[in-house]
Design a protein around this motif. Sequence first.
Motif: not given
Length: 203
Positions: A93-97
Amino acid sequence: EGKEKAEAVFRLQGVLCAYDLPPLPAELTPQDGKKKKNNIQHIHLRQSVTLTGLSCPGFEQAVQLFNDTYDAMSRSFSGAMLPWKGGMYEGNSSLSFHARYFTLRRDAPTERGLDFGSGVDPKGLMKGLLAHNMVHTADNKVKYSKRLEEKGQVRYITIEPKTFQVGNIVEISFDFYCAPVKGNKIVFAPHLRSLTLLDDTVR
């Protein structure tokens, strides 16, 4: 675009797996005579990072927090919210900001314009991209720092964005915002506020 932001600020640690950080490449310098006239497209320029937890349980809990937050905001906007979901990086899983470099003046009529800083805009390129109806505000700023621990004492020093590399262990602070877009829709996005280098020995 106007935007409504939540008051809560969150922190998250992870491995930096992608980024688009300042300074901007020189080819974005406006041509002579077009500096103030045709720059409105630059309102969409932004600094961004993507983090992964490499399946760490704490990071997966953060992903669930994002999903829950999106669901709650989506319900409050009665179906007007555009779809959002986290990403994947090498099966994890990855999250972008992100944070935009500029804000439309009409959306921040009382905000004072701020300097970009030498590490963010060393050659003055972004200052040259500013149009009369754009401003660089506190919401557009991202704080870049490094955590140091010496003799049991922890301190933070300011560093330049170009210091960060894929594989660094970092901590970010962020909040969530919702902004209106075309078609009477609402976009949901995590807003980047700070990026701190924790460990650059693990790549």
